[in-house]
Design a protein around this motif. Structure first.
Motif, mmCIF file in Angstrom:
data_model
loop_
_atom_site.group_PDB
_atom_site.id
_atom_site.type_symbol
_atom_site.label_atom_id
_atom_site.label_comp_id
_atom_site.label_asym_id
_atom_site.label_seq_id
_atom_site.Cartn_x
_atom_site.Cartn_y
_atom_site.Cartn_z
ATOM 1 N N ARG A 1 34.922 56.997 23.046
ATOM 2 C CA ARG A 1 33.840 58.215 24.047
ATOM 3 C C ARG A 1 35.259 58.579 25.479
ATOM 4 N NH1 ARG A 1 28.421 57.337 24.930
ATOM 5 N NH2 ARG A 1 28.916 55.444 26.359
ATOM 6 N N GLY A 2 34.795 60.165 25.505
ATOM 7 C CA GLY A 2 36.049 60.398 26.573
ATOM 8 C C GLY A 2 37.231 60.777 26.641
ATOM 9 N N MET A 3 38.118 60.698 25.605
ATOM 10 C CA MET A 3 38.954 60.358 25.172
ATOM 11 C C MET A 3 39.566 62.232 24.661
ATOM 12 S SD MET A 3 40.484 57.313 23.022
ATOM 13 C CE MET A 3 40.997 55.793 23.228
ATOM 14 N N GLY A 4 38.059 62.856 24.166
ATOM 15 C CA GLY A 4 38.421 64.202 23.828
ATOM 16 C C GLY A 4 38.757 64.166 22.447
ATOM 17 N N ARG A 5 39.298 62.699 21.574
ATOM 18 C CA ARG A 5 39.507 62.675 19.998
ATOM 19 C C ARG A 5 38.541 64.131 19.096
ATOM 20 N NH1 ARG A 5 45.102 61.955 19.933
ATOM 21 N NH2 ARG A 5 45.604 60.039 21.049
ATOM 22 N N LEU A 6 38.703 64.319 18.157
ATOM 23 C CA LEU A 6 38.479 64.622 17.146
ATOM 24 C C LEU A 6 39.157 64.350 15.840
ATOM 25 C CD1 LEU A 6 39.089 68.478 18.010
ATOM 26 C CD2 LEU A 6 36.573 67.757 18.884
ATOM 27 N N PHE A 7 38.018 63.352 15.219
ATOM 28 C CA PHE A 7 38.587 62.871 14.043
ATOM 29 C C PHE A 7 37.999 62.662 13.107
ATOM 30 C CE2 PHE A 7 36.176 59.565 16.329
ATOM 31 C CZ PHE A 7 35.405 58.802 15.673
ATOM 32 N N GLN A 8 38.579 62.485 11.765
ATOM 33 C CA GLN A 8 38.165 62.295 10.471
ATOM 34 C C GLN A 8 37.959 60.830 9.587
ATOM 35 O OE1 GLN A 8 40.634 66.043 9.657
ATOM 36 N NE2 GLN A 8 38.923 65.953 8.128
ATOM 37 N N PRO B 1 49.804 64.082 10.383
ATOM 38 C CA PRO B 1 51.308 63.235 11.375
ATOM 39 C C PRO B 1 50.183 62.142 11.880
ATOM 40 C CG PRO B 1 51.189 64.944 12.265
ATOM 41 C CD PRO B 1 50.013 65.628 11.787
ATOM 42 N N ASN B 2 48.875 62.281 12.450
ATOM 43 C CA ASN B 2 48.226 62.009 13.377
ATOM 44 C C ASN B 2 47.348 60.312 12.522
ATOM 45 O OD1 ASN B 2 49.215 62.105 16.199
ATOM 46 N ND2 ASN B 2 47.615 63.215 16.875
ATOM 47 N N SER B 3 47.409 60.274 11.491
ATOM 48 C CA SER B 3 46.583 59.503 10.933
ATOM 49 C C SER B 3 46.843 57.821 11.159
ATOM 50 C CB SER B 3 47.220 59.437 9.094
ATOM 51 O OG SER B 3 48.767 59.130 9.338
ATOM 52 N N ILE B 4 45.965 56.960 10.627
ATOM 53 C CA ILE B 4 45.653 56.062 11.886
ATOM 54 C C ILE B 4 45.038 55.154 10.652
ATOM 55 C CG2 ILE B 4 44.259 56.385 13.544
ATOM 56 C CD1 ILE B 4 45.264 54.700 15.074
ATOM 57 N N VAL B 5 45.325 53.832 10.837
ATOM 58 C CA VAL B 5 44.733 52.598 9.998
ATOM 59 C C VAL B 5 44.306 51.487 10.575
ATOM 60 C CG1 VAL B 5 44.879 50.757 8.017
ATOM 61 C CG2 VAL B 5 45.560 53.639 7.629
ATOM 62 N N VAL B 6 43.435 51.252 10.867
ATOM 63 C CA VAL B 6 42.263 50.342 11.834
ATOM 64 C C VAL B 6 42.268 48.962 11.314
ATOM 65 C CG1 VAL B 6 42.903 51.632 14.020
ATOM 66 C CG2 VAL B 6 40.389 51.608 12.869
ATOM 67 N N THR B 7 42.082 49.018 9.797
ATOM 68 C CA THR B 7 41.169 48.325 9.233
ATOM 69 C C THR B 7 41.433 48.028 8.292
ATOM 70 O OG1 THR B 7 39.868 49.498 7.954
ATOM 71 C CG2 THR B 7 39.047 48.561 10.063
ATOM 72 N N ARG B 8 41.542 46.077 7.577
ATOM 73 C CA ARG B 8 42.513 46.431 5.619
ATOM 74 C C ARG B 8 41.329 46.294 4.869
ATOM 75 N NH1 ARG B 8 46.207 48.185 8.467
ATOM 76 N NH2 ARG B 8 48.318 47.667 8.435
ATOM 77 N N GLY B 9 41.498 46.901 3.054
ATOM 78 C CA GLY B 9 40.093 46.765 2.868
ATOM 79 C C GLY B 9 38.847 47.018 3.124
ATOM 80 N N CYS B 10 37.598 46.689 2.213
ATOM 81 C CA CYS B 10 36.096 46.977 2.208
ATOM 82 C C CYS B 10 35.384 45.966 2.102
ATOM 83 C CB CYS B 10 36.924 47.923 0.736
ATOM 84 S SG CYS B 10 34.649 48.749 1.287
ATOM 85 N N PRO B 11 34.317 45.902 2.274
ATOM 86 C CA PRO B 11 33.408 44.849 2.458
ATOM 87 C C PRO B 11 32.554 44.545 0.533
ATOM 88 C CG PRO B 11 32.140 46.158 4.283
ATOM 89 C CD PRO B 11 33.842 46.553 3.646
ATOM 90 N N ARG C 1 45.031 65.903 19.775
ATOM 91 C CA ARG C 1 43.571 65.972 19.558
ATOM 92 C C ARG C 1 43.249 65.386 18.594
ATOM 93 N NH1 ARG C 1 39.570 70.472 21.324
ATOM 94 N NH2 ARG C 1 38.351 68.585 21.568
ATOM 95 N N HIS C 2 43.546 65.802 17.630
ATOM 96 C CA HIS C 2 43.407 65.164 16.316
ATOM 97 C C HIS C 2 43.543 63.558 15.652
ATOM 98 C CE1 HIS C 2 43.483 65.642 11.611
ATOM 99 N NE2 HIS C 2 41.835 65.916 11.981
ATOM 100 N N LEU C 3 42.270 63.165 14.984
ATOM 101 C CA LEU C 3 43.508 61.964 14.421
ATOM 102 C C LEU C 3 42.179 62.219 12.910
ATOM 103 C CD1 LEU C 3 42.052 59.579 17.534
ATOM 104 C CD2 LEU C 3 44.441 59.915 16.684
ATOM 105 N N TYR C 4 42.823 61.148 11.748
ATOM 106 C CA TYR C 4 42.335 61.365 10.909
ATOM 107 C C TYR C 4 42.787 59.571 10.113
ATOM 108 C CZ TYR C 4 40.626 62.165 5.821
ATOM 109 O OH TYR C 4 40.346 62.144 4.754
ATOM 110 N N PHE C 5 41.450 58.481 10.553
ATOM 111 C CA PHE C 5 41.162 57.507 9.881
ATOM 112 C C PHE C 5 41.402 57.320 8.264
ATOM 113 C CE2 PHE C 5 40.205 57.698 14.206
ATOM 114 C CZ PHE C 5 40.041 55.723 14.838
ATOM 115 N N LEU C 6 42.179 56.972 8.075
ATOM 116 C CA LEU C 6 42.571 56.142 6.469
ATOM 117 C C LEU C 6 41.972 55.283 6.188
ATOM 118 C CD1 LEU C 6 46.397 57.936 5.774
ATOM 119 C CD2 LEU C 6 44.064 58.634 5.416
ATOM 120 N N ASP C 7 40.890 54.177 6.633
ATOM 121 C CA ASP C 7 40.565 53.422 6.095
ATOM 122 C C ASP C 7 39.547 53.631 5.054
ATOM 123 O OD1 ASP C 7 40.859 51.134 9.606
ATOM 124 O OD2 ASP C 7 41.009 53.565 9.172
#
Length: 475
Positions: free
Chosen positions: A232-239, A162-172, A208-214
């Motif tokens: 850094r220091g947030m203690g997150r684990l992400f993909q 559920p902790n999926s997130i998108v912080v960019t749009r598209g691809c270069p 703690r877990h995140l998934y960046f769908l970018d």
């Protein structure tokens, strides 16, 4: 005002032959993002047809439907049903942008391209009583300053991530087989949030877990570096996902590992230089794929490798060669695809001109079926080879072999449990999904994604020493 937002299920998601867990991974962030533009006093319902029952006995004022290629027919049927009841129906998404004339037959309004700028325009026109039939995204695209995603509409317990997130749009990048260039035509094709806004969105997410769908999390080096520094220091684990060249270039991947990156989707796609040139995937040319695998493994980052079969230079040996390479280089999970010429891409245009498109049944455009005439393989050879590659890669023998290739015992265990857990325990996944308790799997996922190697610590230490040295010089 009653608004219903629907993500229709992909065709294969309703089949008893496909895996329910695959369609219970991520919530529909695109719709939840658009929902953030709706007035606070409007009654909003978000329905994900993959994970819940879609009731169609209602009559909302506005129906918003997101359309992908393999949910297009279901999306059109739902749109027709609600329009017959007098509801105002809008359609948007990748498939609508690719084939707007087709989609327009089933909607009062269609959206072409990303909707962060055009959806607010539509809402103003809708409130004034004169909405347009087509809203086309063009200049001025940005995701800076947009409202926070309406996560209150997401039923978290129904998703593994559920902790999926998108912080960019598209691809270069501009690969011929990718939908991106068509979707972002007419304006910027790659842009980012502000770093502080992205970090604020991360802070909203529990656990703690995140998934960046970018499409390419590391595509803008300055943004990605700033994001990693902030994490850094947030203690997150992400993909997340990134390209071969971004892994090899500079020390950005080390920064990401320090910030908590533990698993990366990497588009290897093909080992053939001829295929890379033909598909305009220039960023992979002359790149050392084994160096990518080694660098990620040394950092304790698991790899989900993406591979495409059926490109014009692929012969009958491509399947075994690909599986052997992936296993011997410790690829944790593999996503295999049959090359699929999506409408709106340069690949589709080229194959259409060559008379090689053999099906226009969009339900079959799922990268599991052959919808074109291959060059050096028969359609049956391509399909059989694809099926065999999945079967062989995820055999118990190859899961053990792939895991044993890592130096760290902990990384070996992570590899084994991640790969086996994803493919070998289907009854358990089905049980948890049916009980609506995917949330109980989150601690297990976080445990598997924990940091694993001393090599990563040594590399991080070396990077910090370099940064400190530069700081001293600048002072």
């Amino acid at each position: 005002m009653k608004v219903k937002m629907i993500l229709p299920a992909l065709t294969e998601a309703k089949s008893p032959f496909w895996r329910p867990i695959k369609y219970s991974l991520f919530p529909p962030l695109g719709l939840a993002t658009l929902a953030s533009f709706l007035p606070d006093d409007w009654d909003v319902e978000l329905v994900d047809d993959h994970v819940e029952t879609l009731h169609t006995d209602d009559q909302p004022d506005l129906v918003v439907i997101q359309v992908y290629i393999t949910n297009a027919y279901r999306a059109y049927a739902l749109a027709d049903l609600y329009r017959a009841r007098g509801c105002y129906v809008i359609l948007g998404g990748l498939h609508v942008t690719s084939l707007p004339d087709e989609a327009a037959q089933h909607a009062d309004t269609i959206f072409i391209g990303p909707g962060e700028q055009t959806f607010p325009e539509f809402l103003a026109d809708f409130a004034a009583g004169h909405p347009r039939a087509v809203y086309l995204s063009g200049d001025g695209r940005t995701i800076e300053g947009i409202p926070p995603v309406r996560r209150d509409l997401i039923k978290r317990e129904r998703y593994l991530v559920p902790n999926s997130i998108v912080v960019t749009r598209g691809c270069p990048q501009h690969c011929d087989f990718c939908y991106k260039d068509a979707f972002f035509e007419g304006g910027r094709s790659f842009y980012t949030q502000r770093i502080d806004e992205a970090l604020a969105e991360i802070d909203r997410l529990p656990g703690r877990h995140l998934y960046f769908l970018d499409d390419h999390l590391l595509g803008n080096r300055r943004f990605a570096s700033g994001l990693c520094e902030g994490m850094r220091g947030m203690g997150r684990l992400f993909q997340g996902a990134a390209t071969v060249d971004s892994v090899l270039r500079g020390d950005l991947i080390e920064q990401a590992a320090e910030a908590g990156l533990r698993s990366l989707f990497v588009g290897f796609e093909t080992f053939s230089p001829a295929n890379l040139k033909a598909s305009n995937k220039k960023q992979n040319l002359a790149r050392d794929y084994e160096a990518v695998a080694r660098r990620l493994s040394d950092l304790g980052i698991m790899i989900n490798g993406s591979f495409v079969f059926g490109m014009d230079d692929d012969g009958p040996d491509v399947f075994d060669r690909t599986v052997d390479w992936a296993v011997s280089n410790g690829i944790t999970t593999a996503t295999f695809h049959i090359q699929t010429p999506y409408p709106g891409t340069r690949l589709f245009q080229r194959m259409e001109e060559q008379g090689r498109i053999t099906s226009r049944d969009w339900d079959r455009y799922d990268t599991r079926q052959v919808v074109f005439a291959p060059m050096r393989l028969s359609a049956q050879e391509l399909k059989d080879g694809y099926d065999r590659a999945y079967r062989d890669f995820y055999s118990w023998a190859n899961v053990f072999a792939g895991a044993s290739g890592h130096q760290s015992l902990k990384h070996q265990a992570k590899h084994f449990f991640y790969a086996a857990g994803w493919k070998k325990f289907e009854p358990l996944w089905d049980l948890v999904i049916n009980a609506r308790r995917l949330d109980v799997m989150t601690p297990l996922l976080e445990a598997v994604l924990s940091r694993v190697t001393k090599a990563a610590d040594r590399t991080s230490g070396r990077r910090r020493e370099r940064v400190e040295a530069v700081d001293r010089i600048e002072v």
